[in-house]
Design an enzyme around this catalytic site. Structure first.
Site, mmCIF file in Angstrom:
data_model
loop_
_atom_site.group_PDB
_atom_site.id
_atom_site.type_symbol
_atom_site.label_atom_id
_atom_site.label_comp_id
_atom_site.label_asym_id
_atom_site.label_seq_id
_atom_site.Cartn_x
_atom_site.Cartn_y
_atom_site.Cartn_z
ATOM 1 N N ASP A 112 -80.784 17.306 -24.066
ATOM 2 C CA ASP A 112 -81.171 16.120 -23.763
ATOM 3 C C ASP A 112 -80.574 14.196 -23.585
ATOM 4 O O ASP A 112 -80.932 13.791 -23.008
ATOM 5 C CB ASP A 112 -82.424 16.467 -25.053
ATOM 6 C CG ASP A 112 -82.008 16.306 -26.181
ATOM 7 O OD1 ASP A 112 -80.341 16.606 -26.732
ATOM 8 O OD2 ASP A 112 -82.932 15.943 -27.402
ATOM 9 N N ASP A 115 -75.509 11.879 -27.875
ATOM 10 C CA ASP A 115 -75.196 11.011 -28.909
ATOM 11 C C ASP A 115 -73.889 10.897 -29.794
ATOM 12 O O ASP A 115 -73.164 9.867 -29.276
ATOM 13 C CB ASP A 115 -76.593 10.981 -29.714
ATOM 14 C CG ASP A 115 -76.309 10.059 -31.307
ATOM 15 O OD1 ASP A 115 -75.339 8.721 -31.215
ATOM 16 O OD2 ASP A 115 -76.775 10.127 -32.124
ATOM 17 N N PHE A 163 -84.020 4.807 -31.503
ATOM 18 C CA PHE A 163 -83.503 6.047 -31.548
ATOM 19 C C PHE A 163 -85.148 6.003 -30.527
ATOM 20 O O PHE A 163 -86.108 5.757 -30.894
ATOM 21 C CB PHE A 163 -84.298 6.485 -32.881
ATOM 22 C CG PHE A 163 -84.210 7.874 -33.167
ATOM 23 C CD1 PHE A 163 -83.341 8.495 -33.598
ATOM 24 C CD2 PHE A 163 -85.121 8.722 -33.426
ATOM 25 C CE1 PHE A 163 -83.170 9.754 -33.709
ATOM 26 C CE2 PHE A 163 -84.890 10.115 -33.045
ATOM 27 C CZ PHE A 163 -84.221 10.641 -33.763
ATOM 28 N N ARG A 176 -92.424 15.425 -29.281
ATOM 29 C CA ARG A 176 -91.196 15.687 -27.952
ATOM 30 C C ARG A 176 -92.628 15.830 -26.962
ATOM 31 O O ARG A 176 -92.518 15.838 -25.653
ATOM 32 C CB ARG A 176 -91.644 17.470 -28.503
ATOM 33 C CG ARG A 176 -90.336 17.095 -29.422
ATOM 34 C CD ARG A 176 -89.843 18.778 -29.254
ATOM 35 N NE ARG A 176 -88.774 19.120 -30.957
ATOM 36 C CZ ARG A 176 -87.891 19.279 -30.935
ATOM 37 N NH1 ARG A 176 -87.135 17.785 -30.391
ATOM 38 N NH2 ARG A 176 -87.455 19.074 -31.937
HETATM 39 P P1 IMP Z 1 -74.804 14.767 -31.154
HETATM 40 O O1 IMP Z 1 -74.675 13.277 -31.871
HETATM 41 O O2 IMP Z 1 -74.437 14.452 -29.118
HETATM 42 O O3 IMP Z 1 -74.687 15.658 -31.128
HETATM 43 O O4 IMP Z 1 -76.623 14.638 -30.986
HETATM 44 C C1 IMP Z 1 -76.910 15.802 -31.176
HETATM 45 C C2 IMP Z 1 -78.710 16.318 -30.132
HETATM 46 O O5 IMP Z 1 -79.418 15.526 -31.888
HETATM 47 C C3 IMP Z 1 -79.410 15.830 -29.609
HETATM 48 O O6 IMP Z 1 -78.951 16.818 -28.544
HETATM 49 C C4 IMP Z 1 -80.320 15.179 -29.913
HETATM 50 O O7 IMP Z 1 -81.558 16.395 -29.858
HETATM 51 C C5 IMP Z 1 -80.100 14.959 -31.135
HETATM 52 N N1 IMP Z 1 -81.177 13.307 -30.813
HETATM 53 C C6 IMP Z 1 -79.343 12.802 -30.490
HETATM 54 N N2 IMP Z 1 -79.571 10.690 -30.296
HETATM 55 C C7 IMP Z 1 -81.126 10.933 -30.603
HETATM 56 C C8 IMP Z 1 -82.062 10.423 -30.667
HETATM 57 O O8 IMP Z 1 -82.430 9.047 -30.469
HETATM 58 N N3 IMP Z 1 -83.390 10.350 -30.669
HETATM 59 C C9 IMP Z 1 -83.278 12.212 -31.025
HETATM 60 N N4 IMP Z 1 -82.998 12.965 -30.453
HETATM 61 C C10 IMP Z 1 -81.528 12.568 -30.468
HETATM 62 MG MG MG Z 2 -83.700 17.148 -31.356
#
Ligand code: IMP
Ligand code: MG
Length: 189
Positions: A112, A115, A163, A176
């Site tokens: 999705d 981050d 966010f 969602r």
């Molecule tokens: P990571 O920090 O790249 O490991 O992100 C892991 C997961 O955090 C993503 O796949 C999302 O499910 C969730 N995530 C990160 N940023 C956001 C945001 O802005 N909104 C909602 N979920 C987020």
């Molecule tokens: Mg999530």
């Protein structure tokens, strides 16, 4: 505004989406392009296997799969790195890993949003070990806070700061089911 409006906070009934960032039409157009690119990129003799990272990719995966004009196989990975808030815990917990073989296939990990990149950095070696012919990442959104190595081959959109919720993305499991991507009001939650 009613309590059944999916933009509302179920505790207060207040509308907490500050603005729509990517509309339904934006998403549909971009996903159509990516679907055609994936179909063209995969060699004719390699089966395409999409692995959706649940839960956040569920709508993106459903639309992307239908936008690829070739046969595809599907499986899922469940990893959690966010627990309840808007800040990553830094830990990645694997709850389900695909039982479909990756070997020899054109494997596309469908995320999705990228981050911190922690989830993918932790999981890509796990997939690579299964000897796919190709291993690519397709993320709907990328915050561009980190450079992944290798980079995600397909990115729907660069994400603005803040966010994001909707179209699969949640805040504490809420929102969602919004059909668009929006930004949550910074004082919400
Ligand atoms: P990571 O920090 O790249 O490991 O992100 C892991 C997961 O955090 C993503 O796949 C999302 O499910 C969730 N995530 C990160 N940023 C956001 C945001 O802005 N909104 C909602 N979920 C987020
Ligand atoms: Mg999530």
């Amino acid at each position: 505004m009613t309590l059944t409006d999916p933009r509302s906070d179920p505790r207060t009934g207040e509308h907490v989406i500050e603005r729509v960032v990517f509309s339904e039409a934006d998403l549909a157009n971009r996903i159509g392009e990516i679907g055609r690119e994936i179909a063209a990129a995969a060699p004719a003799d390699e089966e395409i296997l999409l692995i959706g990272m649940l839960k956040g990719s569920f709508l993106f995966l459903a639309d992307l799969a239908r936008a690829i004009p070739r046969p595809v196989k599907l499986d899922f990975m469940v990893a959690a790195s966010y627990h309840a808030g808007t800040v990553s815990s830094g830990e990645v917990t694997l709850k389900y890993r695909p039982d479909t073989s990756l070997e020899g296939r054109f494997v596309v990990i469908v995320e999705d949003i990228i981050d911190s990149g922690t989830t993918l950095k932790r999981l890509l070696p796990v997939f690579e070990a299964q000897k796919p012919a190709h291993l690519e990442v397709c993320a709907l959104l990328h915050k561009r806070l980190v450079a992944l190595d290798p980079p995600a081959r397909w990115v729907g959109f660069d994400a603005p700061p803040g966010f994001l919720v909707g179209y699969g993305l949640d805040f504490a499991e809420q929102f969602r089911n919004l059909p668009y991507v929006g930004v949550l009001q910074s004082d919400a939650g």
